[in-house]
Design a protein around this motif. Structure first.
Motif, mmCIF file in Angstrom:
data_model
loop_
_atom_site.group_PDB
_atom_site.id
_atom_site.type_symbol
_atom_site.label_atom_id
_atom_site.label_comp_id
_atom_site.label_asym_id
_atom_site.label_seq_id
_atom_site.Cartn_x
_atom_site.Cartn_y
_atom_site.Cartn_z
ATOM 1 N N LYS A 1 46.909 40.214 24.626
ATOM 2 C CA LYS A 1 45.960 39.200 24.161
ATOM 3 C C LYS A 1 44.601 39.837 23.895
ATOM 4 C CE LYS A 1 47.838 35.082 26.288
ATOM 5 N NZ LYS A 1 47.567 33.949 27.174
ATOM 6 N N PHE A 2 44.020 39.463 22.758
ATOM 7 C CA PHE A 2 42.687 39.908 22.392
ATOM 8 C C PHE A 2 41.823 38.678 22.184
ATOM 9 C CE2 PHE A 2 45.457 43.360 21.263
ATOM 10 C CZ PHE A 2 44.732 44.483 21.626
ATOM 11 N N VAL A 3 40.577 38.756 22.621
ATOM 12 C CA VAL A 3 39.645 37.641 22.502
ATOM 13 C C VAL A 3 38.398 38.138 21.793
ATOM 14 C CG1 VAL A 3 38.311 35.925 23.777
ATOM 15 C CG2 VAL A 3 40.474 36.738 24.707
ATOM 16 N N MET A 4 37.887 37.335 20.871
ATOM 17 C CA MET A 4 36.628 37.665 20.209
ATOM 18 C C MET A 4 35.541 36.762 20.775
ATOM 19 S SD MET A 4 37.541 38.561 16.288
ATOM 20 C CE MET A 4 35.938 39.342 16.089
ATOM 21 N N ALA A 5 34.429 37.384 21.180
ATOM 22 C CA ALA A 5 33.312 36.629 21.749
ATOM 23 C C ALA A 5 32.011 37.359 21.466
ATOM 24 C CB ALA A 5 33.499 36.470 23.252
ATOM 25 N N HIS A 6 30.911 36.616 21.420
ATOM 26 C CA HIS A 6 29.594 37.228 21.274
ATOM 27 C C HIS A 6 29.229 37.911 22.581
ATOM 28 C CE1 HIS A 6 29.317 34.081 18.086
ATOM 29 N NE2 HIS A 6 28.838 35.118 17.431
ATOM 30 N N LEU A 7 28.896 39.193 22.508
ATOM 31 C CA LEU A 7 28.579 39.944 23.717
ATOM 32 C C LEU A 7 27.508 40.981 23.408
ATOM 33 C CD1 LEU A 7 29.710 40.004 26.668
ATOM 34 C CD2 LEU A 7 30.943 42.042 25.979
ATOM 35 N N ASP A 8 26.495 41.012 24.248
ATOM 36 C CA ASP A 8 25.391 41.951 24.118
ATOM 37 C C ASP A 8 25.832 43.338 24.572
ATOM 38 O OD1 ASP A 8 22.819 42.844 23.673
ATOM 39 O OD2 ASP A 8 21.925 41.782 25.353
ATOM 40 N N ASP A 9 25.252 44.371 23.982
ATOM 41 C CA ASP A 9 25.493 45.755 24.414
ATOM 42 C C ASP A 9 24.602 46.011 25.624
ATOM 43 O OD1 ASP A 9 26.196 48.390 24.637
ATOM 44 O OD2 ASP A 9 25.011 49.061 22.914
ATOM 45 N N ASN A 10 25.108 45.639 26.798
ATOM 46 C CA ASN A 10 24.303 45.618 28.012
ATOM 47 C C ASN A 10 25.209 45.954 29.199
ATOM 48 O OD1 ASN A 10 23.163 44.427 30.429
ATOM 49 N ND2 ASN A 10 21.783 43.256 29.120
ATOM 50 N N PRO A 11 24.772 46.832 30.110
ATOM 51 C CA PRO A 11 25.609 47.169 31.269
ATOM 52 C C PRO A 11 26.012 45.954 32.113
ATOM 53 C CG PRO A 11 23.774 48.706 31.097
ATOM 54 C CD PRO A 11 23.537 47.625 30.079
ATOM 55 N N ALA A 12 25.176 44.942 32.176
ATOM 56 C CA ALA A 12 25.509 43.735 32.939
ATOM 57 C C ALA A 12 26.710 43.021 32.315
ATOM 58 C CB ALA A 12 24.311 42.798 33.003
ATOM 59 N N CYS A 13 26.798 43.048 31.007
ATOM 60 C CA CYS A 13 27.938 42.417 30.323
ATOM 61 C C CYS A 13 29.215 43.182 30.613
ATOM 62 C CB CYS A 13 27.678 42.361 28.827
ATOM 63 S SG CYS A 13 26.264 41.341 28.375
ATOM 64 N N ASP A 14 29.147 44.512 30.544
ATOM 65 C CA ASP A 14 30.318 45.334 30.860
ATOM 66 C C ASP A 14 30.769 45.100 32.299
ATOM 67 O OD1 ASP A 14 30.355 46.437 28.318
ATOM 68 O OD2 ASP A 14 29.170 48.186 28.902
ATOM 69 N N ALA A 15 29.822 45.024 33.208
ATOM 70 C CA ALA A 15 30.146 44.802 34.622
ATOM 71 C C ALA A 15 30.828 43.455 34.822
ATOM 72 C CB ALA A 15 28.888 44.896 35.475
ATOM 73 N N ARG A 16 30.344 42.435 34.117
ATOM 74 C CA ARG A 16 30.939 41.094 34.248
ATOM 75 C C ARG A 16 32.385 41.092 33.746
ATOM 76 N NH1 ARG A 16 33.272 37.310 35.535
ATOM 77 N NH2 ARG A 16 32.743 35.132 35.212
ATOM 78 N N LEU A 17 32.652 41.791 32.631
ATOM 79 C CA LEU A 17 34.016 41.879 32.112
ATOM 80 C C LEU A 17 34.927 42.627 33.078
ATOM 81 C CD1 LEU A 17 33.435 42.727 28.347
ATOM 82 C CD2 LEU A 17 34.087 40.521 29.325
ATOM 83 N N LYS A 18 34.409 43.679 33.690
ATOM 84 C CA LYS A 18 35.215 44.487 34.609
ATOM 85 C C LYS A 18 35.611 43.715 35.866
ATOM 86 C CE LYS A 18 33.712 48.926 32.936
ATOM 87 N NZ LYS A 18 32.994 50.165 33.170
ATOM 88 N N GLU A 19 34.887 42.626 36.162
ATOM 89 C CA GLU A 19 35.252 41.796 37.316
ATOM 90 C C GLU A 19 36.673 41.266 37.193
ATOM 91 O OE1 GLU A 19 32.401 38.719 38.069
ATOM 92 O OE2 GLU A 19 30.736 40.147 38.191
ATOM 93 N N PHE A 20 37.136 41.054 35.966
ATOM 94 C CA PHE A 20 38.518 40.601 35.777
ATOM 95 C C PHE A 20 39.308 41.588 34.908
ATOM 96 C CE2 PHE A 20 35.794 38.279 32.857
ATOM 97 C CZ PHE A 20 36.440 38.354 31.634
ATOM 98 N N LYS A 21 38.938 42.872 35.025
ATOM 99 C CA LYS A 21 39.640 44.006 34.423
ATOM 100 C C LYS A 21 39.721 43.961 32.912
ATOM 101 C CE LYS A 21 42.323 44.844 38.550
ATOM 102 N NZ LYS A 21 43.618 44.949 39.167
ATOM 103 N N ALA A 22 38.670 43.455 32.271
ATOM 104 C CA ALA A 22 38.619 43.424 30.815
ATOM 105 C C ALA A 22 37.542 44.394 30.334
ATOM 106 C CB ALA A 22 38.313 42.017 30.320
ATOM 107 N N THR A 23 37.680 44.822 29.086
ATOM 108 C CA THR A 23 36.693 45.704 28.471
ATOM 109 C C THR A 23 36.564 45.366 26.995
ATOM 110 O OG1 THR A 23 38.367 47.378 27.951
ATOM 111 C CG2 THR A 23 37.161 47.655 30.036
ATOM 112 N N VAL A 24 35.479 45.828 26.382
ATOM 113 C CA VAL A 24 35.317 45.702 24.936
ATOM 114 C C VAL A 24 36.225 46.744 24.297
ATOM 115 C CG1 VAL A 24 33.722 45.984 23.002
ATOM 116 C CG2 VAL A 24 32.959 44.846 25.092
#
Length: 79
Positions: free
Chosen positions: A24-47
């Motif tokens: 599954k792939f999801v498209m969403a608006h996401l800032d290039d920001n370490p906080a955003c990457d960290a939030r995604l990693k909470e549920f094992k997702a990445t850009v």
């Protein structure tokens, strides 16, 4: 799939595992920001991809920070 909140992304990807087929792939608006990457990693997702042109709807607000971003990114779960 398109998502407009971090909760939507997490819900879509929640049950995705290699054993269950994944893919599954999801498209969403996401800032290039370490906080955003960290939030995604909470549920094992990445850009996975940042398209050069957003053919869906262009600019919008980041699903984590609320900052204005110019396009959606492709997010998937890493397993």
């Amino acid at each position: 799939m398109l998502a407009n909140s971090i909760d939507e992304v997490e819900e879509i990807l929640r049950d995705v595992t290699a054993e269950r087929g994944g893919g599954k792939f999801v498209m969403a608006h996401l800032d290039d920001n370490p906080a955003c990457d960290a939030r995604l990693k909470e549920f094992k997702a990445t850009v996975r991809n940042i398209p050069l042109v957003d053919e869906y709807d262009g600019a919008g607000k980041c699903i984590v920070t609320g900052a204005q971003v110019d396009r959606r990114v492709v997010i998937a779960k890493s397993y």
